[in-house]
Design an enzyme around this catalytic site. Structure first.
Site, PDB file in Angstrom:
ATOM      1  N   ASN A   1      10.580  -0.224   5.027  1.00  0.00           N
ATOM      2  CA  ASN A   1       9.265   0.045   5.606  1.00  0.00           C
ATOM      3  C   ASN A   1       8.398  -1.116   5.146  1.00  0.00           C
ATOM      4  OD1 ASN A   1       6.766   0.842   6.428  1.00  0.00           O
ATOM      5  ND2 ASN A   1       6.886   2.932   5.596  1.00  0.00           N
TER       6      ASN A   1
ATOM      7  N   ARG B   1      -3.404   7.811  -0.223  1.00  0.00           N
ATOM      8  CA  ARG B   1      -3.800   6.934   0.867  1.00  0.00           C
ATOM      9  C   ARG B   1      -3.749   7.689   2.194  1.00  0.00           C
ATOM     10  NH1 ARG B   1       0.170   2.594   3.720  1.00  0.00           N
ATOM     11  NH2 ARG B   1      -1.412   1.655   5.040  1.00  0.00           N
TER      12      ARG B   1
ATOM     13  N   TYR C   1      -0.301   9.865   6.279  1.00  0.00           N
ATOM     14  CA  TYR C   1       0.928   9.598   5.519  1.00  0.00           C
ATOM     15  C   TYR C   1       1.416  10.763   4.662  1.00  0.00           C
ATOM     16  CZ  TYR C   1      -0.176   4.830   6.976  1.00  0.00           C
ATOM     17  OH  TYR C   1      -0.446   3.716   7.735  1.00  0.00           O
TER      18      TYR C   1
ATOM     19  N   ARG D   1      -0.858   4.787  17.503  1.00  0.00           N
ATOM     20  CA  ARG D   1      -2.000   4.330  16.704  1.00  0.00           C
ATOM     21  C   ARG D   1      -2.641   3.083  17.329  1.00  0.00           C
ATOM     22  NH1 ARG D   1      -0.344   4.190  10.579  1.00  0.00           N
ATOM     23  NH2 ARG D   1      -2.615   4.061  10.417  1.00  0.00           N
TER      24      ARG D   1
ATOM     25  N   ASN E   1       0.797  -1.240   0.000  1.00  0.00           N
ATOM     26  CA  ASN E   1       0.000   0.000   0.000  1.00  0.00           C
ATOM     27  C   ASN E   1       0.825   1.284   0.000  1.00  0.00           C
ATOM     28  OD1 ASN E   1      -2.615  -1.324   0.059  1.00  0.00           O
ATOM     29  ND2 ASN E   1      -2.062  -1.948   2.133  1.00  0.00           N
TER      30      ASN E   1
ATOM     31  N   ALA F   1       2.251  -2.980   6.559  1.00  0.00           N
ATOM     32  CA  ALA F   1       1.430  -3.877   7.384  1.00  0.00           C
ATOM     33  C   ALA F   1       2.150  -5.190   7.708  1.00  0.00           C
ATOM     34  CB  ALA F   1       0.103  -4.160   6.681  1.00  0.00           C
TER      35      ALA F   1
HETATM   36  C1  DQA Z   1       3.479   2.165   8.225  1.00  0.00           C
HETATM   37  C2  DQA Z   1       2.706   1.814   9.501  1.00  0.00           C
HETATM   38  C3  DQA Z   1       2.013   0.457   9.359  1.00  0.00           C
HETATM   39  O1  DQA Z   1       1.306   0.148  10.536  1.00  0.00           O
HETATM   40  C4  DQA Z   1       1.026   0.507   8.209  1.00  0.00           C
HETATM   41  O2  DQA Z   1       0.422  -0.760   8.017  1.00  0.00           O
HETATM   42  C5  DQA Z   1       1.618   1.012   6.943  1.00  0.00           C
HETATM   43  C6  DQA Z   1       2.589   2.106   6.994  1.00  0.00           C
HETATM   44  C7  DQA Z   1       4.094   3.577   8.283  1.00  0.00           C
HETATM   45  O3  DQA Z   1       4.952   3.864   7.459  1.00  0.00           O
HETATM   46  O4  DQA Z   1       3.692   4.394   9.113  1.00  0.00           O
HETATM   47  O5  DQA Z   1       1.217   0.620   5.853  1.00  0.00           O
HETATM   48  O6  DQA Z   1       4.557   1.248   8.080  1.00  0.00           O
END
Ligand code: DQA
Length: 146
Positions: free
Chosen positions: A74, A19, A24, A107, A12, A77
């Site tokens: 990164n 998104r 973000y 979060r 994602n 999820a």
């Molecule tokens: C993320 C945080 C994760 O929990 C989330 O599922 C993401 C993005 C972040 O960059 O803040 O897709 O890794």
């Protein structure tokens, strides 16, 4: 010769910009990568980028990163679920930094647990897209022995 850093983004993150922009930000992954490329050059690093929504493709990419000097990931999820990504990272002997754009500890509770933190040199989260730049600084310091 510049040290090679592989920057891996998980599921994602190809949707950055549209998104959940309140969490973000408004920059696209392309914007971020462009910015990181020029920043990396400035501090003497050579970056390459990989993004996938597919866990196995990320595992394959991590395995291939053994030839790089460092990895910034990164896992999105998959951070919270993937033993396969943890095991792939464990197999690498190069420096590794875990990055999150958002502060995962501020979060939902399911985001508070990272399966991969135990195998990385450091974790940077909560600085928005600057988290990636801070990770580049961090890995540069490690590679320079600071
Ligand atoms: C993320 C945080 C994760 O929990 C989330 O599922 C993401 C993005 C972040 O960059 O803040 O897709 O890794």
């Amino acid at each position: 010769m510049s040290k090679k850093i592989e920057i891996i983004n998980g599921p994602n993150l190809n949707l950055l910009g549209k998104r959940e922009p309140d969490i973000y930000g408004k920059s696209t992954l392309e914007d971020i990568n462009k910015d990181l490329s020029s920043y990396a050059k400035k501090i003497g690093l050579d970056v390459s980028f990989f993004q996938s929504n597919i866990e196995g493709e990320i595992v394959n990419q991590i395995q291939q990163s053994e030839k790089s000097d460092g990895i910034i990931i990164n896992a999105a999820a998959f951070t919270h679920t993937s033993v396969a990504i943890l095991d792939a990272l464990k197999s690498l002997s190069i420096p590794k930094i875990e990055v999150h754009i958002s502060n995962i500890y501020k979060r939902e509770e399911f985001r508070h647990k990272s399966l991969i933190s135990q195998t990385v040199n450091g974790v940077i989260c909560g600085f928005g897209i600057n988290s990636y730049k801070l990770a580049l600084e961090g890995i540069k310091n490690i590679l320079d022995g600071n």
